[in-house]
Design an enzyme around this catalytic site. Structure first.
Site, PDB file in Angstrom:
ATOM      1  N   SER A   1       0.840  -1.330   0.078  1.00 11.59           N
ATOM      2  CA  SER A   1       0.070   0.069   0.055  1.00 11.59           C
ATOM      3  C   SER A   1       1.035   1.433  -0.068  1.00 11.59           C
ATOM      4  O   SER A   1       0.370   2.412   0.141  1.00 11.59           O
ATOM      5  CB  SER A   1      -0.836  -0.050   1.172  1.00 11.59           C
ATOM      6  OG  SER A   1      -0.288  -0.169   2.405  1.00 11.59           O
TER       7      SER A   1
ATOM      8  N   ASN B   1      -1.969  -2.759  13.158  1.00 12.11           N
ATOM      9  CA  ASN B   1      -3.016  -2.832  13.241  1.00 12.11           C
ATOM     10  C   ASN B   1      -3.761  -1.443  14.011  1.00 12.11           C
ATOM     11  O   ASN B   1      -4.687  -0.709  13.442  1.00 12.11           O
ATOM     12  CB  ASN B   1      -4.076  -3.954  13.763  1.00 12.11           C
ATOM     13  CG  ASN B   1      -3.629  -5.025  12.981  1.00 12.11           C
ATOM     14  OD1 ASN B   1      -3.128  -5.116  11.738  1.00 12.11           O
ATOM     15  ND2 ASN B   1      -4.103  -6.543  13.210  1.00 12.11           N
TER      16      ASN B   1
ATOM     17  N   THR C   1     -40.585  26.701  -8.845  1.00 16.41           N
ATOM     18  CA  THR C   1     -40.871  25.238  -8.715  1.00 16.41           C
ATOM     19  C   THR C   1     -41.221  24.396  -9.788  1.00 16.41           C
ATOM     20  O   THR C   1     -41.502  25.018 -10.635  1.00 16.41           O
ATOM     21  CB  THR C   1     -41.849  25.194  -7.433  1.00 16.41           C
ATOM     22  OG1 THR C   1     -43.131  25.677  -8.337  1.00 16.41           O
ATOM     23  CG2 THR C   1     -41.847  25.887  -6.200  1.00 16.41           C
ATOM     24  N   HIS C   2     -40.564  23.337  -9.821  1.00 10.93           N
ATOM     25  CA  HIS C   2     -40.850  22.568 -11.040  1.00 10.93           C
ATOM     26  C   HIS C   2     -39.967  23.201 -12.176  1.00 10.93           C
ATOM     27  O   HIS C   2     -40.508  23.035 -13.398  1.00 10.93           O
ATOM     28  CB  HIS C   2     -42.294  22.433 -11.324  1.00 10.93           C
ATOM     29  CG  HIS C   2     -43.159  21.717 -10.259  1.00 10.93           C
ATOM     30  ND1 HIS C   2     -43.227  20.741  -9.844  1.00 10.93           N
ATOM     31  CD2 HIS C   2     -43.901  22.629  -9.582  1.00 10.93           C
ATOM     32  CE1 HIS C   2     -44.030  20.480  -8.937  1.00 10.93           C
ATOM     33  NE2 HIS C   2     -44.299  21.788  -8.797  1.00 10.93           N
TER      34      HIS C   2
ATOM     35  N   SER D   1     -14.119  26.371 -27.087  1.00  3.94           N
ATOM     36  CA  SER D   1     -14.513  25.249 -27.749  1.00  3.94           C
ATOM     37  C   SER D   1     -13.151  25.025 -28.773  1.00  3.94           C
ATOM     38  O   SER D   1     -12.864  26.194 -29.431  1.00  3.94           O
ATOM     39  CB  SER D   1     -15.726  25.328 -28.329  1.00  3.94           C
ATOM     40  OG  SER D   1     -15.728  24.351 -29.493  1.00  3.94           O
TER      41      SER D   1
ATOM     42  N   LYS E   1     -17.669  30.108 -28.507  1.00  2.00           N
ATOM     43  CA  LYS E   1     -18.114  29.432 -27.452  1.00  2.00           C
ATOM     44  C   LYS E   1     -17.362  29.909 -26.060  1.00  2.00           C
ATOM     45  O   LYS E   1     -16.289  30.095 -26.086  1.00  2.00           O
ATOM     46  CB  LYS E   1     -17.824  28.012 -27.305  1.00  2.00           C
ATOM     47  CG  LYS E   1     -19.040  27.267 -28.257  1.00  2.00           C
ATOM     48  CD  LYS E   1     -20.445  27.308 -27.645  1.00  2.00           C
ATOM     49  CE  LYS E   1     -20.148  25.901 -26.996  1.00  2.00           C
ATOM     50  NZ  LYS E   1     -21.396  25.328 -26.658  1.00  2.00           N
TER      51      LYS E   1
ATOM     52  N   GLU F   1     -19.353  22.267 -14.535  1.00  2.00           N
ATOM     53  CA  GLU F   1     -19.577  21.199 -14.961  1.00  2.00           C
ATOM     54  C   GLU F   1     -18.927  20.138 -14.350  1.00  2.00           C
ATOM     55  O   GLU F   1     -19.280  18.897 -14.006  1.00  2.00           O
ATOM     56  CB  GLU F   1     -19.663  21.102 -16.333  1.00  2.00           C
ATOM     57  CG  GLU F   1     -20.986  21.918 -17.308  1.00  2.00           C
ATOM     58  CD  GLU F   1     -20.358  22.164 -18.691  1.00  2.00           C
ATOM     59  OE1 GLU F   1     -19.556  21.267 -19.272  1.00  2.00           O
ATOM     60  OE2 GLU F   1     -20.901  22.996 -19.325  1.00  2.00           O
TER      61      GLU F   1
ATOM     62  N   TYR G   1      -9.276  -6.688  13.045  1.00  2.00           N
ATOM     63  CA  TYR G   1      -8.844  -6.265  11.494  1.00  2.00           C
ATOM     64  C   TYR G   1      -8.555  -7.359  10.734  1.00  2.00           C
ATOM     65  O   TYR G   1      -8.330  -8.599  10.926  1.00  2.00           O
ATOM     66  CB  TYR G   1      -7.298  -5.923  12.222  1.00  2.00           C
ATOM     67  CG  TYR G   1      -6.518  -5.326  10.565  1.00  2.00           C
ATOM     68  CD1 TYR G   1      -6.605  -4.073  10.293  1.00  2.00           C
ATOM     69  CD2 TYR G   1      -5.778  -6.318   9.819  1.00  2.00           C
ATOM     70  CE1 TYR G   1      -6.024  -3.490   9.104  1.00  2.00           C
ATOM     71  CE2 TYR G   1      -5.079  -5.737   8.656  1.00  2.00           C
ATOM     72  CZ  TYR G   1      -5.419  -4.459   8.393  1.00  2.00           C
ATOM     73  OH  TYR G   1      -4.842  -3.999   7.257  1.00  2.00           O
TER      74      TYR G   1
ATOM     75  N   GLN H   1      -7.604  -2.423   4.491  1.00  2.00           N
ATOM     76  CA  GLN H   1      -6.358  -1.353   3.512  1.00  2.00           C
ATOM     77  C   GLN H   1      -6.989  -0.408   2.482  1.00  2.00           C
ATOM     78  O   GLN H   1      -6.675   0.318   2.088  1.00  2.00           O
ATOM     79  CB  GLN H   1      -5.163  -2.296   3.309  1.00  2.00           C
ATOM     80  CG  GLN H   1      -4.226  -1.354   2.439  1.00  2.00           C
ATOM     81  CD  GLN H   1      -2.919  -2.297   2.054  1.00  2.00           C
ATOM     82  OE1 GLN H   1      -2.246  -2.688   2.990  1.00  2.00           O
ATOM     83  NE2 GLN H   1      -2.782  -2.786   0.793  1.00  2.00           N
TER      84      GLN H   1
HETATM   85  N1  ARG Z   1      -1.276  -1.478   5.295  1.00  2.00           N
HETATM   86  C1  ARG Z   1      -2.205  -1.999   6.103  1.00  2.00           C
HETATM   87  C2  ARG Z   1      -3.495  -1.142   6.088  1.00  2.00           C
HETATM   88  O1  ARG Z   1      -3.647  -0.158   5.532  1.00  2.00           O
HETATM   89  C3  ARG Z   1      -1.690  -1.998   7.775  1.00  2.00           C
HETATM   90  C4  ARG Z   1      -2.108  -2.870   8.666  1.00  2.00           C
HETATM   91  C5  ARG Z   1      -1.495  -4.128   8.393  1.00  2.00           C
HETATM   92  N2  ARG Z   1      -1.615  -5.280   9.065  1.00  2.00           N
HETATM   93  C6  ARG Z   1      -1.501  -6.257   8.931  1.00  2.00           C
HETATM   94  N3  ARG Z   1      -1.905  -7.276   9.949  1.00  2.00           N
HETATM   95  N4  ARG Z   1      -1.376  -6.757   7.709  1.00  2.00           N
HETATM   96  O2  ARG Z   1      -4.461  -1.445   6.444  1.00  2.00           O
END
Ligand code: ARG
Length: 459
Positions: free
Chosen positions: A22, A109, A154-155, A276, A282, A289, A316, A321
């Site tokens: 990650s 965790n 309204t509408h 445009s 334009k 938007e 956990y 993640q």
């Molecule tokens: N990268 C993990 C997350 O974002 C961190 C915690 C990972 N813990 C584990 N036991 N694999 O949640």
């Protein structure tokens, strides 16, 4: 070897490394991770869980790592998975065995739960400032337009005349609620989970309250299983952000309509419009938007997170993640959309005359004309019928109620006198609605004043 590699006999498949890493998105929490580790180390030293000199060396080195990251000297490694293990690995590279003591009484965790709360607390504060700036611009613009009469719909049909100030202040009300929702989300994010360990806390005599105080948290989580597995605050934030986007999007939709050739109520500044590639004439309201469009992705992140969480047993699980990319993108999106929107509104030109002329169409004073007859003693149902007949007459002769001569009025009811003209002027229609919440200049000026005070006191 991985920091957790002791019981493994094989390296992780490189494709797997890439899949579950990650670091590409959680590296943005480096500061929170380091601050959290510094507080954790301070607590370990204070409690005598690690020697004081180790605690000091760890803290000093973490600060150096922070400086190195910020000056671009650190390259993170996908194989170290996430920001937590990247920083711990660098720490160990720099100070060896001492660095290995940092993770005592801690799990990734509770570490990740801490980091994301710290990160989002900062983001909520930033977004609150942006909402406040937007409210200031809207309230100031309202102040300049308490007598700018425009059609109320309204509408999407002309209904009753209002003022631009009245319309703008409706959005100020929405953003006031948004601001409150952010403050409320902040409260539940501001709870410190470290000390929950992997799920069942720890046997070390941690002082969790000290860590919470060091890191500026108002409270600690009260059940370690909840501490590591709660992501309600992420969902709450996504929900608050989705509602802000919904409000911005509605407003964008109106601005796009107001800016059209058919309406010409406002003109976007050149700096907030685009051209445009084929049609030289334009000038498009692309910013509005795009904000309207980006609302979709923020809603998507809310839905995704609700769905990620719905099947996760305690405590956990790695699914969690998946909390980060969506909420990070949502936060980034709001931090772009809010200032663009604020500046776009602040720089647009209001065409008061076109708004007024549009308010003259569609017999928006018909209710007031009927009410005037009622005040002369005509029963409401009869008054309704009389004005109905006059409206039909106007439609057939291409006139407005205001344009009819007194003879034309009298031909339908002898009750009419000269007074009818004043009674049905757009100004009268607006300014006699003095009831609280209504468009009258008197009431709206008071609301603008009280908004100024509310905005100034927002913290
Ligand atoms: N990268 C993990 C997350 O974002 C961190 C915690 C990972 N813990 C584990 N036991 N694999 O949640």
């Amino acid at each position: 070897m991985k920091l957790w590699g002791g019981r493994f006999t094989k390296a992780t498949d490189s494709f797997t490394d890439h899949f579950h890493s990650s670091i590409s998105f959680d590296s943005r929490m480096y500061k929170q991770d380091i601050e959290g580790s510094i507080a954790h180390a301070a607590m370990l030293g204070r409690q005598g869980i690690i020697p004081m000199e180790d605690c000091e060396l760890i803290q000093k080195t973490l600060k150096e790592i922070l400086v190195d990251i910020e000056s671009g000297k650190v390259e993170f490694d996908e194989k170290a998975e996430d920001i937590h293990m990247n920083i711990e690995t660098i720490l160990i590279q720099r100070i060896g065995d001492t660095g290995k003591r940092l993770h005592t009484g801690r799990s990734r965790n509770d570490q990740v739960a801490l980091d994301i709360r710290m990160y989002l607390k900062e983001q909520i504060k930033d977004i609150k400032v942006l909402v406040k700036e937007l409210m200031t611009v809207l309230n100031n613009m309202a102040e300049k337009n308490t007598d700018t009469i425009m059609p109320g719909y309204t509408h999407m049909q002309n209904a009753q005349p209002v003022t631009l100030a009245h319309h703008l202040l409706a959005y100020v009300e929405m953003f006031k609620r948004d601001y409150d929702r952010l403050s409320d989300t902040y409260k539940r994010t501001n709870v410190m989970p470290l000390g929950s360990g992997a799920l069942a806390a720890t046997t070390y005599p941690l002082d969790r309250d000290f860590v919470a105080e060091q890191l500026g948290f108002a409270a600690i989580t009260l059940d370690s299983m909840d501490g590591v597995s709660d992501r309600d605050f992420v969902i709450e934030l996504l929900s608050a952000l989705s509602i802000i986007m919904m409000h911005l999007s509605r407003f964008c939709e109106e601005i796009i309509i107001w800016n059209s050739q058919q309406y010409k109520f406002v003109e976007m500044d050149d700096a907030y419009s685009t051209g445009s590639s084929i049609m030289p004439q334009k000038k498009n309201p692309d910013m509005a938007e795009l904000i309207r469009g980006k609302t979709g992705r923020v809603y998507g992140h809310l839905m995704a997170m609700l769905t990620v969480m719905k099947g996760i047993p305690l405590a956990y699980n790695k699914d969690m993640q998946e909390d980060k990319e969506g909420v990070f993108d949502a936060v980034d999106t709001l931090k772009m959309c809010l200032p663009v929107f604020t500046r776009m509104i602040d720089t647009m030109t209001v065409n008061k005359e076109n708004m007024y002329n549009a308010a003259r169409k569609g017999f928006m004073n018909a209710t007031d004309a009927a009410d005037w007859l009622v005040k002369q003693g005509v029963p409401f149902r009869d008054a309704h019928a009389i004005i109905g007949r006059l409206v039909l007459y106007c439609i057939n002769s291409g006139k407005n109620l205001d344009d009819l001569t007194l003879e034309e009025y009298k031909a339908v009811s002898t009750v009419f006198t000269e007074d009818i003209y004043n009674a049905i002027s757009l100004e009268t229609c607006v300014n006699t609605r003095t009831v609280k919440g209504g468009p009258s200049e008197e009431y709206i000026k008071g609301l603008i004043k009280s908004n100024k005070k509310i905005i100034a006191e927002m913290k």
